[in-house]
Scaffold this active site. Sequence first.
Site, PDB file in Angstrom:
ATOM      1  N   ALA B  17      43.301  22.219  45.262  1.00  0.00           N
ATOM      2  CA  ALA B  17      43.636  21.426  44.084  1.00  0.00           C
ATOM      3  C   ALA B  17      44.117  22.338  42.960  1.00  0.00           C
ATOM      4  O   ALA B  17      43.939  23.552  43.025  1.00  0.00           O
ATOM      5  CB  ALA B  17      42.422  20.623  43.633  1.00  0.00           C
ATOM      6  N   CYS B  18      44.690  21.732  41.936  1.00  0.00           N
ATOM      7  CA  CYS B  18      45.127  22.442  40.738  1.00  0.00           C
ATOM      8  C   CYS B  18      43.970  23.258  40.191  1.00  0.00           C
ATOM      9  O   CYS B  18      42.869  22.727  40.114  1.00  0.00           O
ATOM     10  CB  CYS B  18      45.597  21.433  39.700  1.00  0.00           C
ATOM     11  SG  CYS B  18      45.867  22.093  38.060  1.00  0.00           S
ATOM     12  N   PRO B  19      44.115  24.480  39.771  1.00  0.00           N
ATOM     13  CA  PRO B  19      45.349  25.255  39.734  1.00  0.00           C
ATOM     14  C   PRO B  19      45.490  26.219  40.913  1.00  0.00           C
ATOM     15  O   PRO B  19      46.230  27.195  40.791  1.00  0.00           O
ATOM     16  CB  PRO B  19      45.192  26.034  38.427  1.00  0.00           C
ATOM     17  CG  PRO B  19      43.723  26.357  38.397  1.00  0.00           C
ATOM     18  CD  PRO B  19      43.019  25.218  39.093  1.00  0.00           C
ATOM     19  N   ASP B  44      48.917  18.996  46.689  1.00  0.00           N
ATOM     20  CA  ASP B  44      48.382  18.526  45.412  1.00  0.00           C
ATOM     21  C   ASP B  44      49.525  18.018  44.528  1.00  0.00           C
ATOM     22  O   ASP B  44      50.393  18.790  44.126  1.00  0.00           O
ATOM     23  CB  ASP B  44      47.649  19.697  44.739  1.00  0.00           C
ATOM     24  CG  ASP B  44      47.128  19.325  43.371  1.00  0.00           C
ATOM     25  OD1 ASP B  44      46.455  18.290  43.266  1.00  0.00           O
ATOM     26  OD2 ASP B  44      47.424  20.055  42.407  1.00  0.00           O
TER      27      ASP B  44
END
Lengths: 133, 80
Positions: B17-19, B44
């Site tokens: 997932a981010c980041p 993502d």
Amino acid sequence: MTGYAIVLASGELERVQAVSMIGSIAAASETPVQVFATMNGLTAFEKETVETGDFEVAGPAGYAMLESDGDEVPLFTEQLERAKNLGPLEVYACEMVMDLMDNEIDDYVDVFDGSLGVSGFLQKASDKQVLFV
Amino acid sequence: MSESISPDVTVDSRGAACPGPLMDLIGKVQDAEPGTVIKLQTSDSGSKGDVPEWVEEAGHDLLDTVEHDDYWSLYVEKTR
């Protein structure tokens, strides 16, 4: 403005994670970042807290992060360690809270560049935009 | 067009997932020589939008974004 000075005063996992993500990406993009972990924000970095995963959680996003188990979202400690290799990121522990909790720097996970008092932090922050979390 | 782009490096950040994907990309960009083309794979959707923002801010080139069934490939050229 030559970077960000982030005061992390909350131990809520959501806030600690947000600080680590924003700070990491900024630093990796060559923007200097200094994180000053104080109050419960420093407690989140205690080795015991990190090892047991017993973090303060404020709501659903925090629980979702805990359940993701680091697969999707790396824990803030890993994030910060990694970011320090990519850019100008420094993390400091608040001396007052260390004294209060009767802790040494070794009682915290190994992401700190040292400890600072308030004037030390303010001096480092003087040319930066301050974010208070 | 993407079929004609041949990346020098492929970074597989699917599942992160981010980041995460952006951090993976930045790490590779820092190590690469100017002119290197990096293919970043991410599942993502936030990163699909965020990575191009970073690429522009950092002054590199986003050559193309290709949508697959459950992930995207972003082709980034390091320019400096």
